[in-house]
Design an enzyme around this catalytic site. Structure first.
Site, mmCIF file in Angstrom:
data_model
loop_
_atom_site.group_PDB
_atom_site.id
_atom_site.type_symbol
_atom_site.label_atom_id
_atom_site.label_comp_id
_atom_site.label_asym_id
_atom_site.label_seq_id
_atom_site.Cartn_x
_atom_site.Cartn_y
_atom_site.Cartn_z
ATOM 1 N N VAL A 78 58.755 31.432 39.407
ATOM 2 C CA VAL A 78 60.182 32.069 39.687
ATOM 3 C C VAL A 78 60.275 33.163 39.996
ATOM 4 O O VAL A 78 61.761 33.410 40.927
ATOM 5 C CB VAL A 78 60.719 31.036 39.276
ATOM 6 C CG1 VAL A 78 60.531 29.833 38.864
ATOM 7 C CG2 VAL A 78 61.548 31.592 37.963
ATOM 8 N N SER B 96 72.420 28.017 29.364
ATOM 9 C CA SER B 96 72.176 27.562 28.190
ATOM 10 C C SER B 96 73.367 28.161 27.230
ATOM 11 O O SER B 96 74.607 28.892 27.758
ATOM 12 C CB SER B 96 71.012 28.983 27.057
ATOM 13 O OG SER B 96 71.526 29.304 25.833
ATOM 14 N N TYR C 279 69.643 38.191 26.967
ATOM 15 C CA TYR C 279 69.584 36.631 27.954
ATOM 16 C C TYR C 279 70.951 35.878 28.157
ATOM 17 O O TYR C 279 71.212 35.048 29.158
ATOM 18 C CB TYR C 279 68.769 35.735 26.809
ATOM 19 C CG TYR C 279 68.923 34.224 26.806
ATOM 20 C CD1 TYR C 279 68.126 33.634 27.822
ATOM 21 C CD2 TYR C 279 69.544 33.413 25.690
ATOM 22 C CE1 TYR C 279 67.513 32.359 28.338
ATOM 23 C CE2 TYR C 279 69.038 31.938 26.249
ATOM 24 C CZ TYR C 279 68.335 32.048 27.237
ATOM 25 O OH TYR C 279 67.475 30.199 27.238
ATOM 26 N N ALA C 280 71.907 36.128 27.411
ATOM 27 C CA ALA C 280 73.138 35.304 27.437
ATOM 28 C C ALA C 280 74.020 35.776 28.735
ATOM 29 O O ALA C 280 74.513 35.010 29.224
ATOM 30 C CB ALA C 280 73.865 35.079 26.233
ATOM 31 N N LYS D 87 72.444 33.967 31.413
ATOM 32 C CA LYS D 87 72.268 32.406 31.383
ATOM 33 C C LYS D 87 74.046 32.175 31.913
ATOM 34 O O LYS D 87 74.286 31.718 32.616
ATOM 35 C CB LYS D 87 72.333 31.857 30.063
ATOM 36 C CG LYS D 87 70.845 31.796 30.367
ATOM 37 C CD LYS D 87 70.017 30.986 30.564
ATOM 38 C CE LYS D 87 68.835 31.005 30.836
ATOM 39 N NZ LYS D 87 68.072 29.746 31.866
#
Length: 244
Positions: free
Chosen positions: A58, A137, A150-151, A154
């Site tokens: 992706v 998330s 990552y946060a 997301k």
């Protein structure tokens, strides 16, 4: 039998796999898309009459476009898109390399961007509405130590979902977001034991979510029952996070 043609990324394992199987169980035709073709084929083997395995990275827009073209040619125009592919590694922000940060953003944020950009025009042209469900998330809602990049990615998915919901409403395409908390997936099991134990203790229900429990609200958002719901975010975290 259903007229739904769904594309689910990250469907070779974990939450994506549970979503693909649940959609197939209710009679939908589902493209099981995953970076790992063998994992996708293993999922598809559960319901070979309804599940079609295909490979995609992706983070690579050319591969996403190739997936769209193959889906359209071999299965039909998708009217449900579920972006469940994701990746992370827990570590402190100060230890993060540029390469790591770019990979996290490419998979977790640009992945849904690429997929929506590739598949939404087909839904619009078909003129029959559609559904997009993005997996973000709770880290993107309330933050998470050791997962700052990552946060952030997301959190971007949440904002993307809300903004797309506004743009796509005129075409009767609903865009919603599901935010899992700690879930019993291969990605979670790869974390350090002390971190896993601490997270489980912090959850009011004192256990991890099962992938099937995360799949349930995804199926709701993808259904006619959610026909007047768009731009919404729901957490599946056992009470660990209670974001307003």
């Amino acid at each position: 039998m259903s007229n739904t043609i769904a594309v689910v990324t990250g469907a070779g394992s974990g939450i994506g796999r549970a979503i693909a199987l649940a959609l197939a169980e209710q009679g939908d035709t589902v493209v099981v898309a995953d970076l790992d073709l063998q994992a996708a084929e293993k999922t598809a083997a559960e319901r070979p009459d309804r599940l079609f395995p295909m490979t995609v990275d992706v983070a690579d827009r050319a591969q996403v476009d190739a997936l769209r073209d193959r889906v359209t040619a071999e299965v039909g125009v998708a009217n449900v898109l579920v972006n469940a592919a994701g990746w992370d590694r827990t570590d402190q922000f100060l230890n993060a390399t540029t390469e790591f940060a770019e990979k996290v953003v490419a998979i977790n944020y640009l992945g849904p961007v690429h997929m929506c950009s590739a598949f939404l025009p087909g839904m619009v042209e078909a003129g029959n509405g559609g559904r997009v469900v993005n997996l973000a998330s709770d880290a993107g809602r309330v933050g998470s130590a050791g997962e700052s990049i990552y946060a952030g990615a997301k959190g971007g998915v949440i904002a993307l979902s809300k903004s797309l919901a506004r743009e796509m409403a005129r075409y009767r395409i609903n865009v919603n977001c599901v935010c899992p908390g700690p879930t019993d997936t291969p990605l979670f099991q790869a974390q350090a034991e002390k971190l896993k134990e601490a997270l489980v203790k912090a959850i009011p229900f004192r256990r991890l979510a099962r992938p099937e429990e995360v799949a349930a609200p995804v199926l709701f958002f993808a259904s006619e029952s959610a026909s007047f719901i768009t731009g919404q975010v729901i957490s599946v975290s056992g009470g660990l996070t209670m974001a307003g």
